[in-house]
Scaffold this active site. Structure first.
Site, short mmCIF file in Angstrom:
data_model
loop_
_atom_site.label_atom_id
_atom_site.label_comp_id
_atom_site.label_asym_id
_atom_site.label_seq_id
_atom_site.Cartn_x
_atom_site.Cartn_y
_atom_site.Cartn_z
N ASP A 163 5.61 -38.15 -14.29
CA ASP A 163 5.26 -39.44 -13.70
C ASP A 163 6.29 -40.54 -13.98
O ASP A 163 6.16 -41.66 -13.47
CB ASP A 163 3.83 -39.88 -14.06
CG ASP A 163 3.64 -40.35 -15.50
OD1 ASP A 163 4.58 -40.85 -16.13
OD2 ASP A 163 2.48 -40.24 -15.99
N ASP A 210 2.46 -43.84 -24.10
CA ASP A 210 1.63 -42.83 -24.77
C ASP A 210 1.60 -43.03 -26.27
O ASP A 210 1.63 -42.07 -27.06
CB ASP A 210 2.13 -41.40 -24.42
CG ASP A 210 1.96 -41.08 -22.94
OD1 ASP A 210 1.24 -41.82 -22.23
OD2 ASP A 210 2.55 -40.08 -22.49
N GLU A 268 2.53 -32.97 -17.06
CA GLU A 268 1.76 -33.78 -16.09
C GLU A 268 2.01 -33.42 -14.62
O GLU A 268 1.69 -34.22 -13.74
CB GLU A 268 1.98 -35.28 -16.33
CG GLU A 268 1.56 -35.78 -17.73
CD GLU A 268 0.05 -35.93 -17.94
OE1 GLU A 268 -0.73 -35.75 -16.96
OE2 GLU A 268 -0.35 -36.21 -19.10
N ASP A 295 9.08 -41.44 -19.31
CA ASP A 295 7.68 -41.59 -18.91
C ASP A 295 7.49 -42.98 -18.29
O ASP A 295 8.19 -43.93 -18.65
CB ASP A 295 6.82 -41.49 -20.19
CG ASP A 295 5.38 -41.05 -19.94
OD1 ASP A 295 4.80 -41.50 -18.94
OD2 ASP A 295 4.86 -40.28 -20.76
N HIS A 336 -3.92 -37.93 -24.02
CA HIS A 336 -2.55 -37.88 -23.49
C HIS A 336 -1.88 -39.26 -23.52
O HIS A 336 -0.67 -39.36 -23.33
CB HIS A 336 -2.49 -37.26 -22.08
CG HIS A 336 -2.92 -38.16 -20.96
ND1 HIS A 336 -2.46 -37.99 -19.66
CD2 HIS A 336 -3.75 -39.23 -20.93
CE1 HIS A 336 -3.00 -38.92 -18.88
NE2 HIS A 336 -3.79 -39.67 -19.62
N HIS A 389 4.74 -44.30 -18.95
CA HIS A 389 3.81 -44.78 -19.98
C HIS A 389 4.39 -44.56 -21.38
O HIS A 389 5.21 -43.66 -21.56
CB HIS A 389 2.49 -44.01 -19.88
CG HIS A 389 1.91 -43.96 -18.51
ND1 HIS A 389 2.16 -42.91 -17.65
CD2 HIS A 389 1.13 -44.83 -17.83
CE1 HIS A 389 1.55 -43.12 -16.49
NE2 HIS A 389 0.91 -44.29 -16.56
N HIS A 433 0.16 -34.54 -21.25
CA HIS A 433 1.14 -34.94 -22.27
C HIS A 433 0.61 -34.89 -23.70
O HIS A 433 1.38 -35.02 -24.65
CB HIS A 433 1.73 -36.32 -21.95
CG HIS A 433 3.19 -36.44 -22.24
ND1 HIS A 433 3.98 -37.44 -21.73
CD2 HIS A 433 4.02 -35.68 -23.01
CE1 HIS A 433 5.23 -37.29 -22.17
NE2 HIS A 433 5.27 -36.23 -22.94
N ASP A 436 7.73 -36.61 -18.91
CA ASP A 436 6.50 -36.71 -18.12
C ASP A 436 6.93 -36.92 -16.67
O ASP A 436 7.67 -37.87 -16.37
CB ASP A 436 5.71 -37.92 -18.63
CG ASP A 436 4.36 -38.11 -17.95
OD1 ASP A 436 4.22 -37.74 -16.76
OD2 ASP A 436 3.45 -38.66 -18.61
N1 ARG Z 1 -2.00 -45.87 -21.16
C1 ARG Z 1 -3.01 -45.15 -20.45
C2 ARG Z 1 -4.00 -44.52 -21.44
O1 ARG Z 1 -3.88 -44.69 -22.63
C3 ARG Z 1 -2.39 -44.08 -19.55
C4 ARG Z 1 -1.70 -42.96 -20.28
C5 ARG Z 1 -1.04 -42.00 -19.32
N2 ARG Z 1 -0.41 -40.94 -20.02
C6 ARG Z 1 0.18 -39.88 -19.46
N3 ARG Z 1 0.68 -38.96 -20.29
N4 ARG Z 1 0.28 -39.72 -18.16
O2 ARG Z 1 -4.92 -43.86 -21.06
MN MN Z 2 3.14 -39.22 -20.69
MN MN Z 3 3.01 -40.90 -17.94
#
Ligand code: ARG
Ligand code: MN
Ligand code: MN
Ligand code: MN
Length: 311
Positions: free
Chosen positions: A236, A132, A279, A128, A145, A130, A100, A234
């Site tokens: 996920d 990010d 992702e 997402d 990411h 998350h 990402h 994303d």
């Molecule tokens: N918040 C966590 C980090 O800063 C996970 C980030 C996951 N991001 C993603 N694009 N899958 O590392």
């Molecule tokens: Mn993401």
């Molecule tokens: Mn994510």
């Protein structure tokens, strides 16, 4: 309709190998053929997947805790010029990732082109698990990411050109034009940032409470009518039941139908200017079937965003 394709075989925004094979897996499962033959788009751009190996620096020490900072900055800068190119010509732009972090580039390019072409700010719908939105300082992992939204909004600032200092004001995203859907794994520092900046976010809690139909109405109401939309999806965000083959899976996510519905509704606005699908990491599922399901889910999301309907 014309569709610009950007294929980014890139994994440098996080530590797990294999996400760079995402675009190839999506294409080999027939995505581009479906887009051309079933949805009727005219495709422009990457025929073969880009890996950006020529941009690998001789050495790339951590900077402000970020891992592979020179590499990710250089690759995303290049991606920005590619999405800018498509978007300037009025093409809807589809980017297949890759992790990402690449959204730093895709959104920067779309934002700049849309300002020049339509004199409008883009809105971003970020789907997402998350947020990010870590700054280099709030990030526990150092993985970029987890930081793209902070750099794009200017919440994370950096002067040095080679460390994302290339992101100019006309490439930025306004926090008021950002909407999250599907959040369920947000770091403490990120929660603080979301609250401080009043960012609109619909977590899984909101989806449980209101249903995805109402959440999409509220998300689009926040963005406002007639606003160009960049959808950054994303994989996920989907529950690992549907998309197990990804680097940071989190249980309790969207069903495939909820994901498809988000894409269908965004398509129906008629305001979509760009789509990212990121992702997808075909090497992480416990079984080959799990990898295939993730790829198929990704293809389904993209087709829905491009206008595929059930009836
Ligand atoms: N918040 C966590 C980090 O800063 C996970 C980030 C996951 N991001 C993603 N694009 N899958 O590392
Ligand atoms: Mn993401
Ligand atoms: Mn994510
Ligand atoms: Mn249509």
């Amino acid at each position: 309709e014309d569709l610009g394709i950007v294929t980014v075989g890139f994994s440098g925004g996080q530590p797990k190998a294999g996400v760079d094979a995402g675009p190839t897996a999506l294409i080999e499962s027939g995505l581009l053929t479906q887009i051309r033959d079933e949805l009727g788009y005219k495709l422009h751009g990457d025929e073969t997947v880009k890996f950006y190996n020529d941009l690998t620096p001789a050495s790339d020490p951590d900077y402000r805790g970020m891992k592979n900072p020179l590499l990710v900055s250089a690759v995303t800068k290049k991606i920005a010029s590619e999405t800018y190119e498509h978007s300037s010509k009025g093409r809807l732009t589809l980017t297949l990732g890759g992790d990402h972090s690449i959204a730093i580039g895709t959104i920067a390019g779309t934002a700049k082109a849309t300002r020049e072409r339509l004199n409008r700010e883009i809105a971003v719908i970020w789907v997402d698990a998350h947020a990010d939105i870590n700054t280099p300082e709030t990030s526990d992992s150092g993985n970029i990411h987890g930081m793209p939204v902070a750099f794009l909004t200017g919440i994370a600032k950096e002067e040095k050109e080679e460390y994302f200092g290339w992101i100019q004001d006309d490439m930025r995203l306004s926090v008021r034009k950002l909407v999250y859907i599907g959040l369920r794994d947000v770091d403490a520092g990120e929660k603080r940032i979301l609250r401080e900046h009043g960012v609109k976010a619909f977590s899984m809690f909101d989806i449980d409470r209101h249903g995805i139909g109402r959440v999409m109405e509220m998300a689009l109401a926040h963005i406002g009518d007639d606003t160009p939309i960049h959808l950054s999806f994303d994989v996920d965000a989907l529950d690992p039941m549907w998309a197990p083959s990804t680097g940071t899976p989190v249980r309790g996510g969207l069903t495939l139908r909820e994901g498809d519905y988000i894409c269908e509704v965004v398509h129906q606005t008629g305001n979509l200017v760009a789509i990212d699908l990121v992702e997808v990491n075909p090497s992480l599922a416990a079984t080959e079937a799990g990898a295939q399901e993730t790829v198929r889910a990704g293809c389904s999301l993209v087709r829905c965003a491009l206008g595929e309907t059930l009836l």
